[in-house]
Design an enzyme around this catalytic site. Structure first.
Site, PDB file in Angstrom:
ATOM      1  CB  CYS A 174      -0.955   0.006   1.186  1.00  0.00           C
ATOM      2  SG  CYS A 174      -2.247  -1.244   1.045  1.00  0.00           S
ATOM      3  CD  GLU A 193       0.748   1.629   4.519  1.00  0.00           C
ATOM      4  OE1 GLU A 193       0.138   0.930   5.341  1.00  0.00           O
ATOM      5  OE2 GLU A 193       0.765   1.375   3.318  1.00  0.00           O
TER       6      GLU A 193
END
Length: 672
Positions: A372, A374
């Site tokens: 993802c 992050e």
């Protein structure tokens, strides 16, 4: 199971009759937050009943503080039971009121034997990265073994294709002895590693496999939950690897080969039902083969939608590694067409924490990102996350107080090693965590950007102060990075919040589609209460879709927000909050596709990662969010009935399914 720390019985009993402030109460008066909790995180207890929210809060807090106590006792550090009890009570209260939550993985397994008895934090880790640059002549399969085992534990894995630069030759191995694959996670991984090594290591025989010990399809997987799918996915993976290298003796291992092996492993894990999986594949900006990995005209087999011979390209989100000033013009057309590749600025990643702060070069060893995008990570590094909900707080002081316990949860997980020695060496050096915020877009619309900046700046400062104090007490290093914005999704539904930095896809009024197994005992309750229930388009024989009409606190839907504003909000969070990265998928309408290049140019150096998602005028069946009008929402009030979940909690329910890696509609990778 014996935990070393317990909350006072009378304290927990005081919450049994309290109303849980679930998010997203729908038109029928039923909370979609509670329904999501029952489906995803409420485990069946030994007596056959389902965990209540109080049970889960107790399990999480007692598991969390037991890890702290065990660490202090084993290291002969000071431990004060009375002080810990007071701290744990406030942590419990703020968790009960959904001001913070662990990530879905923590809600699901913290305080269970898998974590607290086996003394293994792998199941709590959200994400990881492994570089194929770690391939060696002695053990070429090493990074793929890590990718496979981490995926089987539900950990999302990022990987790259740099192993192709290490000059591996493909061999035609002779047939070796029979290897009886044990019915374990390790057996799946070891057999796959042995097969890969046979083709990439000189004078190595390819074992014959005996799959008879692998449990049949449908049997329960006791330790980690779910049901077995039998040996078929593993057999198929082995056959596909053999086919990949067939008749190629003397050729060199390519970047496409590495992508294929990684993606095929992911498909096996998903098909095997051992756990869900997610992958990010990082490649080079100038590599046309990488950029064409999802082009069916160039690679028809890996992009096949034939159900009899499906492809595997869908398994990973693909991103290019770039530096500030890189010429991105060559990828703009592809992004505008299908959203890929994503873009990762590794120079900014390594130099900076928050972008408002001067360069500190703390992350100079970072080699990639999780699926993802992050968390920047070193090869073989994992990271644990935690979530807070801005709009659940009355003041900035209230928010700062919640940050204490959210931060402490994530830091506590770093006290417990994984079973991977190389991973532990990195994690104990970095102590990397990710304290995240959800509801950012809703808060910005409601309170304004100046207030948001103040919450972020003061919140970040608060976490740094806590990290200094708690690291000193626990006798461990301060965390290399502490804050992030994760995409959220399923967990944020419990609190009724917009996920991460994204606007709510459905806006103020929408239908939320949730999938349930056809054998789920809750399904008849939804039908009896008047909800629309349809066979799932992708698997009608096994799955049904239930539509819940919701009025949210969102003032705008994501389609009401421009591509520029979405990117700007992510850049603001990168500047004022996240010293890791901000997971953002910038959705854009058809008339904005020509703006993709402009946005990339404008925000060059203001983000660490970004991906895009085209929003066409077309729709597909049973979308997660379908916008409706206020009048339509009001009509549902007359059609739907409230549901009594007493029998569900009493045991008329399926076990928790656990979460899908990042648990978001953006980073979940749908099967073709």
């Amino acid at each position: 199971m014996a935990l070393s720390f317990h909350l006072a019985d009378d304290f927990v009993a005081g919450y049994r009759d309290k109303k849980v402030p679930w998010g997203y109460t729908d038109a029928g008066g039923n909370a979609v937050g509670e329904i999501t909790f029952l489906r995803t995180y409420s485990r069946l207890k030994e007596d056959g009943t389902k965990e209540t929210w109080v049970d889960v809060c107790q399990r999480v807090i007692e598991g969390m503080y037991s890890l702290q106590k065990d660490h202090c006792k084993s290291s002969r550090l000071p431990w004060n039971d009375a002080k810990a009890q007071a701290s744990a009570k406030e942590a419990f209260d703020r968790l009960f009121n959904l001001k913070w939550t662990p990530p879905g993985r923590g809600l699901w397994v913290m305080g269970t034997p898998l974590v607290n008895e086996q003394r293994n934090s792998a199941a709590l880790q959200n994400c990881s990265f492994v570089s194929t640059e770690s391939m060696t002549k002695i053990n070429p399969a090493k990074p793929f073994a890590f990718l496979m085992e981490a995926s089987m534990l539900g950990v999302g894995v990022g990987f790259d294709d740099k192993g192709a630069d290490k000059d591996f030759t493909i061999y035609a191995p002779e047939q070796g002895d029979t290897y009886v694959i044990p019915d374990t996670r390790e057996g799946w991984v070891e057999s796959t590693s042995a097969l890969i090594n046979a083709y990439l290591r000189a004078d190595t025989k390819a074992p014959q496999f005996d799959y008879s010990k692998v449990r049949p399809a449908g049997e329960p997987i006791k330790t980690f939950g779910g049901t077995a799918a039998g040996p078929e996915p593993l057999i198929k993976l082995h056959d596909l690897i053999r086919n990949l290298f067939k008749d190629r003796a003397g050729q060199k291992l390519t970047r496409v080969d590495i992508a294929d092996i990684g993606n095929l492993i992911g498909v096996c894990v998903v098909s095997g039902n051992v756990r869900r999986s997610a992958e990010l594949l990082m490649g080079r900006l100038d590599d046309k083969d990488f950029l064409n990995l999802k082009n069916s005209a160039v690679y028809p087999e890996r992009n096949s939608y034939d159900p009899k011979k499906p492809g595997w390209a869908w398994m990973s989100n693909n991103s290019v590694e770039v530096c500030v000033g890189s010429d991105l013009s060559g990828i703009v057309e592809g992004i505008a067409l299908n959203g890929e590749p994503g873009v990762i600025w590794m120079d900014v990643t390594r130099k900076y924490g928050r972008l408002i702060d001067p360069p500190n070069n703390k992350d100079w060893r970072a080699s990639g990102y999780n699926p993802c995008a992050e968390q920047s990570l070193e090869s073989f590094e994992c990271c644990t996350l935690v979530e807070t909900y801005l709009n659940r707080h009355e003041s900035i002081d209230d928010f700062k107080r919640t940050l204490k316990f959210a931060y402490l949860y994530a830091k506590t997980v770093t006290l417990l090693p994984t079973h991977w020695e190389e991973t532990n060496a990195i994690m104990q050096r970095n102590r990397r965590i990710g304290t995240s915020i959800s509801g950012i877009a809703n808060f910005a619309d409601r309170a304004g950007l100046p207030a948001l900046r103040e919450y972020m700046d003061k919140g970040y400062e608060t976490i740094q102060n806590y990290d200094k104090g708690y690291s000193e007490w626990l006798g461990i290093r301060e965390s290399i990075k502490t804050t992030t914005v994760k995409p959220s999704g399923t967990v944020s539904i419990l609190a009724g919040e917009s996920p991460g930095v994204h606007w709510t896809p459905g806006g103020q009024f929408f239908l939320r589609a949730i999938r349930f197994g056809n054998d789920d005992p809750m399904l008849p309750l939804f039908k009896a209460s008047g909800y629309t229930v349809e066979p799932a388009s992708e698997s009608p024989k096994t799955t049904s879709v239930v539509f819940f009409p919701i009025e949210s606190q969102a003032l705008r839907s994501e389609k009401d927000v421009s591509i520029y504003e979405k990117t700007s909000l992510a850049a603001m969070a990168q500047r004022h909050w996240s010293d890791n990265s901000v997971s953002v998928t910038v959705s854009f309408s058809p008339h904005e596709k020509d703006a993709v290049g402009t946005v990339l140019h404008m925000f060059d150096g203001q983000l660490k990662t970004v991906s895009f998602l085209p929003m066409g005028n077309e729709t597909y069946p049973q979308m997660p969010y379908t916008q409706i009008t206020k009048d339509e929402y009001e009509e549902y009030k007359y059609k739907l009935l409230p549901i009594d979940f007493t029998d569900v909690y009493a045991g008329m329910a399926a076990d928790a399914i656990g979460e899908k890696y990042c648990s978001t509609d953006y980073c979940e990778v749908p099967k073709p």
